[in-house]
Structures are given as C-alpha cells and as structure tokens.
Design a protein around this motif. Structure first.
Motif: not given
Length: 425
Positions: A397-405
């Motif tokens: 699971i990889a929440p990317a800070p540029l586009y994930n909330s």
C-alpha cells in the motif's frame, strides 16, 4: 473528540493538509461506476499529471514548426535537453545539476555505472547486495560478476534478514561490509526495498563501504521522489533510478543517474562511450577521439529521447513547488495514519512487515497476509482499491503525498476491515 477511525477524522486531516490541492493536478483512474479509484500504487506506476499533455504537445509543435532546427531553436532546445531535468532533479536527489543526467532506463543505467565502478581484481572482486533486492538487480549484478570471469555464487554477497525477521538490520549491513573488507569491490543496495518498504541508512552504508576501500552505489527506484536524499553530501559514488514510480513520468519513462563530482573527469575511469557524452564544444567536429564532457552528462551515449522525457516535466514542477521536506512530512503523516488504522484491525489477519521507525520507511506499508493473500488482494480490487500484490501473500500500500489523501487511506482501511470481517464469518 473525533476518533482516528472515524471518517470525519480523515476529512479533518485533509482540510488541514497544506498539500491537498496538488491532488487536483492529477488524473485519478475511475471505477466502473465513475467514482474515483482508491489509487495506492504510486510505488509501481505514478499517476499522470494533468500538465503532461501540454508538455508533450509543446515538443510536437516545435518539431512540426522547426524540424531539425529544434535542436537549437525549440523552446527547450533538444541539444542540451537533459540539462533541464538535471536542474529540476537537483533538490530531489540532493546533488548538483552537473552530477545528474536523465538517460536510458534503470537497469541499463545500472550496467553503465557498473562498467565504470565495478573494476574487480583477483583479490578485491566481491559485490554486496540485498538478497531481497528486485530481481532485475540480481540479474544485473550477477551478470557483471560473470562478465569479469567470476562465479556469482562466490563473488556476490547477498544479505538476508535474521531468521524470523523480514527486514535487514542496519548493524548487520554495516557488519557485512566490514567482514568482506579488502575483498569487497562494490556495495550495491537499493535505497528503499521494494518488498518491505524499508529505507536504508545510505549515508552510513556509504561511509562503511569507503572505509574498506569499496565503491558504493544505490538503486533508487523506490527512493527517488519518496524520501529525502543527499547523494552528494553522503559521498555516494553513483546512483540510478527510474522515473515512472514516485516521479510520475509515465510507463517506461527515461531513467536517471547520479555520478559524484569527484569522478567528473577521473582519468582512467572506464566507461561506455557515445557521441552525446562527448564535449559539446567539439562534438560536431566529428573527431574520432572521445573527450567526455564533465559530470554525469559524460556518461550519455545517445541524444535525448525528447518525447520520452517530456512527460517528466510536469511532475518535476509539482515536486519543486511542493518541496521534498513537505512531501516527506505528509508521506510520514499518511503512513502513520494508515498504521494507526491497521492497528485497530484483528492482529491475526496480517503482519505489517514495513519498519515502524519513521526514518526507516518510505511511502509504503507492506501487509503480509496470514493466509489467502491473493484472495484478500482480489477482494480489495473488487472494492475499488488499486494496490499491488507480491508473492508470497504481500499487499503493498503506497499513499503518494502529491495526490493521495487521508480520505483515500481511510477508505482503503474501511474496505479492508469489511473484507476481513466477511472472511471471518
């Protein structure tokens, strides 16, 4: 007080997020019903920035308008096209622009760098790497050892975690370097392990490698755009990366290289050569003698693949607008929140194999299912989650800070707890 497991708490975190508006700069894949997917797969392929089409169209227009003169007269002249990316990547990888070049693809660049920085002798010939590295790194390292006439089973030291553990301990990596000592020619590790999400102490590893006389390089495929890097200050000899994961440059996008400035014009350092690495002041004199341009650009062999590189521009602008310190801060906040939610689920369902220490994890949390991992992954997919599965039974699971909330993280967790609850019935 709102509990962290309440959706309202996620919405509160999103309202307080200074980077929240960057999400609107990306296309989010939709589910069949038109709802946005819960996209948590930036460690495999980043999403498309909305500015990409304009950047590609700009190059197409210049080609149509100028033809060959675009090398000199395009709005971003193609003759020195790589220099734009070197400037933009400088704060992202922690290096001067002259130490960076965008070219080729990841494993191709790894081979290029090993031609220069793996120069074994009969007594100093060993390469140290992770036993759990991405397969392509194994193939590249083993083949380089064999190319020099060594048996990879002897020449390549492949580190494994202690029994019953999933991650390498920093002290064990440093001890292995010291133990190899004068036999060690090259340390070649990933900056972030693709499977566990573990971040390695690249500065300490570099110091340890140099202390025994070895050269040190890193595969930054899962580190670039993910964690803060200081390649120059750490003294890393070389590094390579791809740009289609956290850098959001599109499938198969052009990779990159770092070469420390002390090697900029090192006499006698072997390299594979081609005319685009030649001194641009004399390149078009067409002389047979190769005179490398200073810095990492001297490792180029061919002119820039403009249409493959252009999509990276939009993402790099966003990275530099946000800044790596702010992105790293949000990344840790997202994974902290995810870990808090996961800790509220039944412990018997899965193990979290990513380090809890914030300094040792990137924008990824890996879950190892106790059983039926693929079945669990398929159920998440059916629920609208786009993530990643690796045998045996690991869901990344990889929440990317540029586009994930934070709402993305909560929705994933809510679907996961529903699946776990249904499986328990």
């Amino acid at each position: 007080m709102t509990a962290p497991t309440d959706f309202d708490y996620a919405l509160k975190l999103d309202r307080e997020d200074p980077l929240a508006d960057f999400r609107d700069q990306f296309f989010i894949p939709e589910q069949s019903g038109g709802e946005p997917s819960i996209y948590l797969c930036g460690n495999s392929l980043g999403l498309q920035p909305k500015g990409v089409r304009a950047d590609v169209d700009r190059e197409l227009e210049d080609w149509a308008r100028l033809g060959v003169d675009g090398h000199f007269e395009a709005r971003d002249p193609w003759l020195g096209y790589h220099a734009y990316f070197s400037e933009q990547l400088s704060p992202i990888v922690g290096a001067s622009p002259s130490e960076i070049v965008v070219m080729n693809s990841l494993t191709t660049n790894l081979h290029f760098m090993m031609i220069s920085f793996y120069q074994p002798t009969q007594t100093r010939y060993k390469i140290l790497m992770e036993g759990g590295a991405f397969p392509s790194d194994h193939y590249a390292v083993d083949s380089q050892a064999a190319l020099h006439g060594f048996d990879p089973k002897d020449a390549v030291i492949k580190l494994a975690p202690r029994p019953g553990e999933e991650c390498l301990r920093d002290e064990d990596v440093l001890a292995a370097i010291e133990d190899a000592g004068e036999e060690l020619a090259l340390v070649m590790l990933g900056g972030v392990n693709f499977y566990t999400g573990q971040v390695f102490d690249m500065g300490a590893i570099t110091d340890a490698g140099h202390a025994v006389g070895a050269r040190v390089g890193f595969d930054l495929a899962h580190a670039v755009g993910n964690v803060e890097l200081r390649l120059h200050d750490w003294g890393v000899d070389f590094a390579v990366w791809c740009s289609y994961k956290y850098l959001n440059a599109g499938p198969g996008a052009t990779g990159g290289c770092f070469v420390h400035e002390r090697w900029a014009m090192a006499p006698g350092l072997p390299r594979l050569t081609g005319w685009w690495g030649n001194d641009p002041d004399t390149r078009f004199e067409m002389k047979p003698e190769f005179v490398p341009q200073p810095g990492a650009a001297g490792w180029q062999v061919s002119n820039a693949p403009v249409f493959a590189m252009a999509p990276q521009k939009a993402s790099l602008r966003l990275f530099n607008e946000a800044g790596m310190p702010a992105l790293r801060k949000k990344s840790l906040a997202l994974t902290d929140y995810l870990l808090t939610l996961l800790d509220a689920l039944p412990a018997a369902s899965f193990d979290i194999i990513t380090p809890r220490d914030p300094a040792r994890r990137g924008s990824q949390v890996s879950l190892k299912a106790q059983k039926d991992g693929k079945k669990l992954f398929d159920a998440l997919t059916d629920g609208g989650v786009i993530c990643d599965y690796r045998e045996p039974g690991v869901i990344r699971i990889a929440p990317a800070p540029l586009y994930n909330s934070f709402a993305d993280v909560w929705k994933f967790w809510d679907i996961l707890r529903g699946v776990i609850g249904a499986n328990a019935q």
